[in-house]
Design a protein around this motif. Structure first.
Motif, PDB file in Angstrom:
ATOM      1  N   ALA A 515       0.854  -1.180   0.000  1.00 12.86           N
ATOM      2  CA  ALA A 515       0.000   0.000   0.000  1.00 12.86           C
ATOM      3  C   ALA A 515       0.890   1.231   0.000  1.00 12.86           C
ATOM      4  CB  ALA A 515      -0.935   0.015   1.214  1.00 12.86           C
ATOM      5  N   ILE A 516       0.295   2.372  -0.322  1.00 16.00           N
ATOM      6  CA  ILE A 516       0.987   3.655  -0.264  1.00 16.00           C
ATOM      7  C   ILE A 516       0.124   4.614   0.552  1.00 16.00           C
ATOM      8  CG2 ILE A 516       1.934   5.622  -1.535  1.00 16.00           C
ATOM      9  CD1 ILE A 516       3.458   3.020  -2.029  1.00 16.00           C
ATOM     10  N   PHE A 578      -3.326   0.714  -7.240  1.00 15.17           N
ATOM     11  CA  PHE A 578      -3.441  -0.588  -7.885  1.00 15.17           C
ATOM     12  C   PHE A 578      -4.568  -0.558  -8.919  1.00 15.17           C
ATOM     13  CE2 PHE A 578      -1.665  -1.314  -3.623  1.00 15.17           C
ATOM     14  CZ  PHE A 578      -0.411  -1.763  -4.018  1.00 15.17           C
ATOM     15  N   ASP A 579      -4.191  -0.225 -10.167  1.00 13.56           N
ATOM     16  CA  ASP A 579      -5.171  -0.077 -11.233  1.00 13.56           C
ATOM     17  C   ASP A 579      -5.699  -1.416 -11.729  1.00 13.56           C
ATOM     18  OD1 ASP A 579      -2.460  -0.323 -12.019  1.00 13.56           O
ATOM     19  OD2 ASP A 579      -2.946   0.252 -14.064  1.00 13.56           O
ATOM     20  N   ARG A 580      -4.975  -2.493 -11.446  1.00 13.04           N
ATOM     21  CA  ARG A 580      -5.408  -3.843 -11.793  1.00 13.04           C
ATOM     22  C   ARG A 580      -4.597  -4.837 -10.994  1.00 13.04           C
ATOM     23  NH1 ARG A 580      -1.127  -5.750 -14.429  1.00 13.04           N
ATOM     24  NH2 ARG A 580      -0.055  -4.570 -16.064  1.00 13.04           N
ATOM     25  N   ASP A 581      -5.003  -6.109 -11.038  1.00 11.22           N
ATOM     26  CA  ASP A 581      -4.215  -7.156 -10.417  1.00 11.22           C
ATOM     27  C   ASP A 581      -2.906  -7.354 -11.180  1.00 11.22           C
ATOM     28  OD1 ASP A 581      -6.024  -7.601  -8.452  1.00 11.22           O
ATOM     29  OD2 ASP A 581      -6.577  -9.635  -9.062  1.00 11.22           O
ATOM     30  N   ASN A 620     -11.322  -2.420  -4.910  1.00 10.12           N
ATOM     31  CA  ASN A 620     -10.133  -2.234  -4.078  1.00 10.12           C
ATOM     32  C   ASN A 620      -8.941  -1.838  -4.937  1.00 10.12           C
ATOM     33  OD1 ASN A 620      -7.979  -2.308  -2.345  1.00 10.12           O
ATOM     34  ND2 ASN A 620      -8.166  -4.469  -1.807  1.00 10.12           N
ATOM     35  N   HIS A 621      -8.540  -0.579  -4.831  1.00  7.80           N
ATOM     36  CA  HIS A 621      -7.356  -0.096  -5.537  1.00  7.80           C
ATOM     37  C   HIS A 621      -6.290   0.411  -4.571  1.00  7.80           C
ATOM     38  CE1 HIS A 621      -9.591  -0.393  -9.294  1.00  7.80           C
ATOM     39  NE2 HIS A 621     -10.567   0.295  -8.733  1.00  7.80           N
ATOM     40  N   ALA A 622      -6.455   0.116  -3.274  1.00  9.78           N
ATOM     41  CA  ALA A 622      -5.579   0.704  -2.264  1.00  9.78           C
ATOM     42  C   ALA A 622      -4.706  -0.304  -1.536  1.00  9.78           C
ATOM     43  CB  ALA A 622      -6.410   1.478  -1.238  1.00  9.78           C
ATOM     44  N   THR A 623      -5.108  -1.570  -1.456  1.00  9.51           N
ATOM     45  CA  THR A 623      -4.323  -2.585  -0.751  1.00  9.51           C
ATOM     46  C   THR A 623      -4.164  -3.806  -1.647  1.00  9.51           C
ATOM     47  OG1 THR A 623      -6.297  -3.542   0.286  1.00  9.51           O
ATOM     48  CG2 THR A 623      -5.142  -1.812   1.514  1.00  9.51           C
ATOM     49  N   MET A 624      -2.958  -4.358  -1.680  1.00  4.32           N
ATOM     50  CA  MET A 624      -2.664  -5.487  -2.558  1.00  4.32           C
ATOM     51  C   MET A 624      -2.156  -6.677  -1.746  1.00  4.32           C
ATOM     52  SD  MET A 624      -2.540  -6.998  -5.454  1.00  4.32           S
ATOM     53  CE  MET A 624      -2.989  -5.649  -6.552  1.00  4.32           C
ATOM     54  N   PRO A 625      -2.978  -7.719  -1.558  1.00  3.65           N
ATOM     55  CA  PRO A 625      -2.567  -8.898  -0.795  1.00  3.65           C
ATOM     56  C   PRO A 625      -1.776  -9.885  -1.649  1.00  3.65           C
ATOM     57  CG  PRO A 625      -4.846  -9.128  -1.460  1.00  3.65           C
ATOM     58  CD  PRO A 625      -4.383  -7.801  -1.984  1.00  3.65           C
ATOM     59  N   SER A 626      -0.558  -9.524  -1.966  1.00  6.46           N
ATOM     60  CA  SER A 626       0.320 -10.372  -2.756  1.00  6.46           C
ATOM     61  C   SER A 626       1.752 -10.059  -2.340  1.00  6.46           C
ATOM     62  CB  SER A 626       0.129 -10.091  -4.256  1.00  6.46           C
ATOM     63  OG  SER A 626       0.860 -11.011  -5.036  1.00  6.46           O
ATOM     64  N   LYS A 673     -12.980  19.685  -2.825  1.00  3.19           N
ATOM     65  CA  LYS A 673     -13.925  18.646  -3.237  1.00  3.19           C
ATOM     66  C   LYS A 673     -13.243  17.496  -3.979  1.00  3.19           C
ATOM     67  CE  LYS A 673     -17.928  21.737  -3.500  1.00  3.19           C
ATOM     68  NZ  LYS A 673     -19.057  22.228  -4.349  1.00  3.19           N
ATOM     69  N   ASP A 674     -11.938  17.590  -4.182  1.00  3.52           N
ATOM     70  CA  ASP A 674     -11.216  16.505  -4.848  1.00  3.52           C
ATOM     71  C   ASP A 674     -11.104  15.294  -3.923  1.00  3.52           C
ATOM     72  OD1 ASP A 674     -10.889  18.073  -7.053  1.00  3.52           O
ATOM     73  OD2 ASP A 674      -8.830  18.671  -6.580  1.00  3.52           O
ATOM     74  N   ASN A 675     -10.951  14.124  -4.531  1.00  8.27           N
ATOM     75  CA  ASN A 675     -10.779  12.888  -3.770  1.00  8.27           C
ATOM     76  C   ASN A 675      -9.286  12.640  -3.576  1.00  8.27           C
ATOM     77  OD1 ASN A 675     -10.708  10.347  -2.674  1.00  8.27           O
ATOM     78  ND2 ASN A 675     -11.940   9.371  -4.266  1.00  8.27           N
ATOM     79  N   PRO A 676      -8.738  12.846  -2.373  1.00  3.81           N
ATOM     80  CA  PRO A 676      -7.296  12.686  -2.171  1.00  3.81           C
ATOM     81  C   PRO A 676      -6.818  11.234  -2.202  1.00  3.81           C
ATOM     82  CG  PRO A 676      -8.384  13.217  -0.104  1.00  3.81           C
ATOM     83  CD  PRO A 676      -9.429  13.313  -1.159  1.00  3.81           C
ATOM     84  N   ARG A 677      -7.753  10.285  -2.330  1.00  2.00           N
ATOM     85  CA  ARG A 677      -7.306   8.908  -2.575  1.00  2.00           C
ATOM     86  C   ARG A 677      -6.740   8.799  -3.985  1.00  2.00           C
ATOM     87  NH1 ARG A 677     -12.413   8.770  -0.635  1.00  2.00           N
ATOM     88  NH2 ARG A 677     -12.808   7.959   1.463  1.00  2.00           N
ATOM     89  N   HIS A 678      -7.111   9.746  -4.838  1.00  5.00           N
ATOM     90  CA  HIS A 678      -6.595   9.819  -6.195  1.00  5.00           C
ATOM     91  C   HIS A 678      -5.343  10.698  -6.195  1.00  5.00           C
ATOM     92  CE1 HIS A 678     -10.959   8.975  -7.700  1.00  5.00           C
ATOM     93  NE2 HIS A 678     -10.388   7.912  -7.165  1.00  5.00           N
ATOM     94  N   PRO A 679      -4.596  10.773  -7.299  1.00  2.26           N
ATOM     95  CA  PRO A 679      -3.359  11.557  -7.322  1.00  2.26           C
ATOM     96  C   PRO A 679      -3.563  13.010  -6.916  1.00  2.26           C
ATOM     97  CG  PRO A 679      -3.483  10.135  -9.236  1.00  2.26           C
ATOM     98  CD  PRO A 679      -4.798  10.012  -8.557  1.00  2.26           C
TER      99      PRO A 679
END
Length: 748
Positions: A515-516, A578-581, A620-626, A673-679
């Motif tokens: 994660a970041i 995480f834009d994709r697996d 889920n684009h925020a945590t990668m279980p790998s 109003k921006d979503n800070p989960r995004h860049p």
């Protein structure tokens, strides 16, 4: 030495205590049990102005050997196109220093000094006469790389390098990702390898080791009072030593150990699961005090190449049981029989030694400060030696760290970045809601049934009878009892960052997923990231070897990825990177997807005929279980260090937003109003597999000469014994705080 123990000098010229086993090896070669292990320590400058790289090499040999020799030689420029790569140094020989010896083994250390060159250079080292006791082929000579005088180091970061008890190791292909580390290292060498904790898992000591009878005691009171006698100490000593030899001698990890210089900080599994986070009255029991001392001994030897304390805690030696305030464990003459311990080891200026011993490991903490090349500083906090359930580090330890940072950054204006290792993530979803459930009265009936009938045994730990997850939750900075300490640490980092215009990046592991996290100024302040001293990313890379949590856990954490307020001016959340697996190159968008035996669909991967299950939910684009590890390097590198990367072409650099200042390029600050989960800045634009930093080989140039590129290399399939990975990238901007902004504080 406590009025009883005499110092003596061994044949290598080292002053120590104890006479050793008094045997002489009759072997014609240097019989080595393990090694070599390569460490980086620090950089120093001679009066001539030429910086010197300081490191060490460790081998473990059979006892009775004469002082071994190591020959270090230049091995050419990293870039074969560098013309006239003339070295300023010739081959040199280094003598081994004996750190420790008993009837079974001897630890020898070589302290190396290497002059930095005007070009990125390779160096060869060869230990004369080295023969492994099991007669396996010796990989020699060994080669490592150091940056040029003008370069910062290329960094590899990892954590959780082992398996939890009960894991099917074969099903997870062993330490397969180290194969990928070596592939990346071959294409563009790493200059340093940072271990974020749990470099080894010693938890088996309670399952199939000498603590098994103690663990089997059901009565917590009897377990707390159980003695840690000399025989148990000796058995645990043997267990920890052999576990290190087994794990550190296993390829491909052992190959990486000998070629990439290490810098390590420990965590609980280097001792035993949850050490420091159980209740105080239980942590004070003899067995925990005993294994804390034994683990610390081998942690110093294997991971830091340092002489250990003269002896460790045992209930059979009264002098070791009654430790006075501010004192470490006294010497036990029984443990020094047929044993030699170096006593004149002056340590190294890179270490920040705690002012007083920890509460359970009765030795002083050992944090680290060193410089990673031209412009990057590194600090690693020992967050385990002083840890209790209610405190991670002593206030004096934080003061010592920030005093050292102030001194170093005041003296060296070239330093632009601080990488801080905490081990456990600090910008991470809060789990207080789960703590409340696990500590609620609802758990009491289940706990009663467990105590009386053993029901739901896997739900409770074998030490203090509490819910097994609680020690992990108590380890987190986001735990309730660490809330104030966490906030104050982040605010100290922000003040440091603001004072020196130095970007801070935090490394964290422990949680077995990638994660970041990021702290950043509240959008109402409208501060661009390039000038925001509150923008502190937290690179979460874990585990490189241990199995990840179930997909459902990762998805739950992603759903808990709220916008939190650290204080009035600082927000925090995870970046949706995480834009994709993860997938292998050459299939999803390739004209010949079957060329390498890999095919993809939107929901699964087939690798070598085996289906790979989807790793995350579509949301889920925020945590990668790998399984994963991280690569960090400057975003603008010298031309000779920039290579063409294999695999899919990275995405194009996004366009920059400017604020009308021709002298600087700034990202547009995030809106309310921006979503800070995004860049929220240009280096995060396009974060993920299409970002220019994703392949981990090219320098993007996105964030200027002092920014950093970050790559998370994520395993595609745990059934792939070659450990192939996919890359996710983003960049971190350098920091430039104008005098006007610094004076105005929260207004830009």
């Amino acid at each position: 030495m406590d009025g009883q123990l005499d110092k003596h000098q061994d044949p290598s010229g080292v002053v120590g205590v104890g006479q050793g086993p008094q045997v002489i090896s009759t072997s014609s070669g240097l019989d080595v049990i393990l090694g070599p292990l390569l460490n980086y320590r620090r950089t120093s400058n001679q009066q001539t102005g030429q910086p010197i790289w300081h490191g060490s090499v460790l081998i473990v040999a059979t006892p009775g050997q004469q002082s071994p020799h190591l020959v270090l030689s230049p091995a050419g420029a990293v870039d074969p196109n560098v013309a006239n790569a003339r070295f300023t140094a010739d081959s040199r020989s280094f003598h081994g220093e004996k750190l420790y010896e008993d009837t079974d083994k001897a630890f020898w250390r070589f302290l190396l000094e290497v002059p930095f060159q005007q070009f990125e250079s390779r160096w060869r080292y060869d230990i004369e006469g080295l023969v492994y006791v099991d007669r396996k082929a010796a990989e020699k000579p060994q080669i490592f790389a150091i940056p040029s005088i003008s370069q910062s180091m290329r960094i590899m970061f990892h954590s959780c390098n082992g398996f939890s008890v009960g894991t099917d190791v074969d099903a997870w292909s062993g330490p397969a990702l180290w194969n990928d580390v070596l592939r990346m290292h071959e294409q563009r060498p790493f200059h340093v390898m940072i271990g974020g904790g749990d470099q080894i898992y010693n938890d088996g000591v309670r399952v199939d080791g000498p603590l098994k009878p103690w663990t089997a005691i059901h009565n917590p009171h009897h377990r707390r009072e159980y003695p840690f006698g000399e025989q148990m100490r000796a058995d645990c000593d043997e267990y920890y030593f052999k576990n290190y030899v087994r794990w550190y001698g296993q390829k491909p990890f052992s190959t990486a150990n000998s070629q990439i210089p290490q810098v390590n900080i420990w965590d609980d599994h280097d001792i035993i699961d949850g050490f420091g986070s159980y209740t105080d009255h239980f942590m004070q029991c003899p067995v925990f005090r005993g294994i804390g001392g034994v683990a610390h001994k081998y942690y110093l030897l294997f991971q830091h190449h340092l002489a250990p304390p003269k002896s460790t805690f045992t209930t059979d030696a009264p002098k070791t049981t009654d430790v006075a305030p501010l004192k470490t464990t006294p010497a036990d003459p029984v443990q020094l029989e047929k044993t030699f311990v170096m006593t004149d080891d002056v340590g190294d200026p890179s270490y920040l030694i705690g002012h007083k011993p920890g509460p359970y490991v009765e030795e002083r903490s050992r944090s680290i400060y060193c410089q990673l090349g031209a412009r990057i500083a590194f600090a690693g906090i020992d967050a385990r030696t002083e840890r209790t359930r209610h405190e991670i580090n002593y206030p004096e330890t934080y003061k010592m760290l920030f005093d050292r940072l102030d001194k170093e950054f005041s003296a060296n204006k070239d330093l632009k970045h601080l990488i801080l290792l905490l081990g456990v993530p600090i910008a991470y979803p809060r789990l207080i809601w789960l703590e409340n459930i696990l500590q609620s009265p609802l758990i009491a009936p289940i706990k009663f049934l467990n105590k009386r009938f053993g029901w739901a045994g896997g739900f409770f730990n074998q030490f203090d009878g509490k819910v097994d997850l609680l020690d992990d939750l108590d380890d987190h900075y986001t735990a309730r009892q660490h809330k104030t300490e966490r906030r104050e640490l982040v605010q100290m980092l922000q003040n440091f960052s603001k004072k020196f215009s130095a970007r801070v990046t935090i490394l964290g592991g422990d949680v077995h997923l990638a994660a970041i996290g990021r702290f950043y100024s509240n959008p109402k302040l409208a501060i661009p990231a390039e000038q925001d001293w509150r923008y502190i990313p937290n690179i979460v890379s874990s585990a490189i070897t241990n199995k990840p949590p179930p997909q459902a856990v990762a998805n739950l954490l992603a759903r808990r990825n709220k916008i939190h307020h650290l204080d009035h001016d600082t927000d925090e959340t995870l970046l949706e990177i995480f834009d994709r697996d993860p997938q292998l190159p050459g299939s999803a968008n390739d004209a010949n997807p079957a060329a390498n035996g890999v095919t993809h669909t939107p929901t699964n991967v087939t690798l070598g005929g085996t289906k790979v299950e989807k790793k995350t939910s579509d949301k889920n684009h925020a945590t990668m279980p790998s399984r994963n590890y991280a690569i960090i390097c400057e975003s603008t590198a010298p031309p000779s260090a920039t290579l063409s990367a294999p695999g899919p072409a990275p995405g194009q650099a996004p366009s920059l937003h400017t604020n009308g200042d021709a002298a600087s390029t700034l990202s547009a600050p995030p809106g309310k109003k921006d979503n800070p989960r995004h860049p929220i800045h240009v280096g995060e634009q396009g974060a993920g597999t299409q970002h220019p930093a994703a392949n981990g080989l090219q320098s993007t140039g996105l964030c200027g000469p002092y920014g950093l590129d970050v790559t998370l290399r994520v395993e595609v399939s745990n059934q792939d014994r070659e450990g192939k990975t996919d890359g996710y990238g983003f960049s971190i901007p350098a920091l430039s705080v104008s005098e006007g902004l610094r004076d105005q504080g929260t207004k830009w």
